[in-house]
Design a protein around this motif. Structure first.
Motif, mmCIF file in Angstrom:
data_model
loop_
_atom_site.group_PDB
_atom_site.id
_atom_site.type_symbol
_atom_site.label_atom_id
_atom_site.label_comp_id
_atom_site.label_asym_id
_atom_site.label_seq_id
_atom_site.Cartn_x
_atom_site.Cartn_y
_atom_site.Cartn_z
ATOM 1 N N ILE A 1 -12.769 -22.610 -11.608
ATOM 2 C CA ILE A 1 -13.003 -22.999 -10.214
ATOM 3 C C ILE A 1 -13.996 -24.144 -10.142
ATOM 4 O O ILE A 1 -13.844 -25.070 -9.359
ATOM 5 N N GLY B 1 -11.400 -15.633 -8.970
ATOM 6 C CA GLY B 1 -10.547 -16.789 -9.194
ATOM 7 C C GLY B 1 -9.750 -17.248 -7.994
ATOM 8 O O GLY B 1 -8.695 -17.858 -8.136
ATOM 9 N N SER B 2 -10.252 -17.014 -6.808
ATOM 10 C CA SER B 2 -9.502 -17.465 -5.635
ATOM 11 C C SER B 2 -9.634 -18.966 -5.459
ATOM 12 O O SER B 2 -10.519 -19.594 -6.028
ATOM 13 N N SER B 3 -8.774 -19.543 -4.682
ATOM 14 C CA SER B 3 -8.804 -20.988 -4.460
ATOM 15 C C SER B 3 -10.041 -21.382 -3.663
ATOM 16 O O SER B 3 -10.452 -20.677 -2.731
ATOM 17 N N PRO C 1 -15.660 -14.298 -9.763
ATOM 18 C CA PRO C 1 -15.536 -13.631 -8.476
ATOM 19 C C PRO C 1 -14.090 -13.264 -8.139
ATOM 20 O O PRO C 1 -13.839 -12.649 -7.113
ATOM 21 N N ASP D 1 -16.254 -18.744 -11.730
ATOM 22 C CA ASP D 1 -15.779 -19.010 -13.093
ATOM 23 C C ASP D 1 -15.592 -20.501 -13.330
ATOM 24 O O ASP D 1 -15.550 -21.308 -12.404
ATOM 25 N N ARG E 1 -12.372 -27.291 -10.933
ATOM 26 C CA ARG E 1 -11.498 -27.676 -9.847
ATOM 27 C C ARG E 1 -12.309 -28.251 -8.685
ATOM 28 O O ARG E 1 -11.929 -29.246 -8.062
#
Lengths: 175, 205
Positions: free
Chosen positions: B148, A168-170, A166, B145, B151
């Motif tokens: 994420i 790769g945002s936090s 999407p 992905d 994480r």
């Protein structure tokens, strides 16, 4: 640590029985400490110290008739100018007592605690006899473990899924 | 949470009793104020110790001798465990854990400037927990992905683990709130991993 997960293999595709998500009352419940309504408030306080508890179930023939906390003892004797050795537990206990049926789900227990704004529940058998005490700590601990287990299951589950990027945002904006 | 200042969650108006106050007077004050904990101070207001309702029960009510007119300085817990006005939240939680206490006075030099209760800390953590739940569910709805995901897993694990360690010192107000949040969270995650048939349903928000 001895605790049920949340219904066996977290990767199972079938939704588990809702009850297996929750702890049954009995396994986690603590050993109950009881006292007679005829004991004195001073004796109750002394026993709380000896037993390292802050809560006693007041029983008559194993049937709960009230509960008394460490705070109750100080507020209902000392704060009122009464001599603890001259007060009976029956004068300082909280009644009526809210009890939980043995084998109830942890959701039932949690609802009952919220409804009555209490954190400890005497657990009774079908004859109303005291079995154990369930505390908010017990519930919280089991919930915490379940959440922990769920967090692991989430990742396992997701590892098996088809993945698209999407952007790769936090995940956590604050970080 | 790590960067949060202790004073941000502190109660600024801290209830005190002077060291000469009797055990009975202390109990009366706790009863009046609906508090379970008072800071004991000397005549100049310098904090000396802490006294809880349980201390009164175990150290006064439990005695066969009548100690109700004895000064509270005899029954307080001392020395006072405190943190400085500069302390951050982690320092507070650490001190609470090390000493097995749930409330810590904040001192600016010799002056009492506030008190942090772990329930306030927990309220803040509970909010974070709920956010975490929402974020998790948001994540599940969209393809993501692997980086994420990993994480997320680490983060959940780390946060839940940290929460676990802190929970044992909490009191009821926080626990009740936390129970609710955990319930919510469990439901959200349960839906997200497909335990419920309407896992993608937005109605839960």
């Amino acid at each position: 640590m001895d605790h049920p997960d949340f219904g066996g293999d977290p990767r199972r595709s079938e939704p588990p029985d809702p009850d297996t998500l929750s702890m049954k009352t009995s396994p986690r419940a603590r050993r109950v400490r009881t006292i007679s309504p005829d004991a004195s408030a001073q004796e109750a306080a002394e026993l709380m110290g000896q037993w390292h508890v802050g809560f006693l179930v007041v029983v008559e023939d194993s049937i709960p008739v009230g509960v008394v906390s460490d705070r109750d003892l100080a507020m209902r004797t000392l704060a009122r100018g009464l001599r603890p050795s001259e007060c009976r537990v029956s004068q300082v206990m909280t009644t009526p007592v809210v009890t939980l049926a043995n084998g109830s789900s942890h959701q039932d227990a949690s609802k009952l605690m919220r409804k009555h704004r209490i954190r400890k529940l005497p657990v009774v058998d079908s004859n109303g006899r005291i079995v154990s005490v369930l505390t908010a700590d017990d519930l919280l601990e089991s919930l915490g473990k379940q959440v922990h287990g769920l967090a692991k299951a989430v990742s396992r589950e997701l590892d098996n899924e088809a993945i698209e990027d999407p952007g790769g945002s936090s995940i956590f904006g604050r970080e | 949470m790590q960067d949060l200042h202790a004073m941000a969650l502190a109660q600024h108006d801290v209830a005190t009793v002077t060291e000469e106050t009797t055990a009975r007077g202390t109990a009366e004050k706790m009863d009046e104020l609906g508090l379970g904990c008072l800071v004991v101070v000397d005549d100049s207001g310098r904090p000396l110790g802490l006294v809880t309702d349980r201390d009164l029960t175990l150290r006064v009510v439990a005695r066969t001798r009548d100690l109700s007119e004895e000064p509270i300085s005899r029954f307080m817990s001392k020395p006072l465990v405190s943190v400085s006005v500069e302390a951050d939240l982690d320092e507070v939680i650490h001190a609470m854990g090390r000493h097995g206490i749930r409330r810590i006075p904040i001192l600016d030099g010799d002056t009492l400037v506030g008190m942090v209760a772990l329930d306030d800390v927990l309220q803040a953590l509970a909010v974070e927990m709920s956010d975490l739940g929402k974020e998790t569910q948001g994540m599940m709805r969209h393809a993501v992905d692997r980086g994420i995901l990993e994480r997320l897993d680490r983060d959940l694990d780390r946060r839940l683990h940290a929460l676990h360690g802190r929970l044992q010192y909490t009191n009821w107000a926080a626990r009740e709130s936390f129970l609710r949040k955990l319930d919510e969270f469990r439901e959200r995650v349960g839906k997200a991993i497909g335990r419920s048939p309407d896992a993608q349903d937005d109605s839960s928000d």
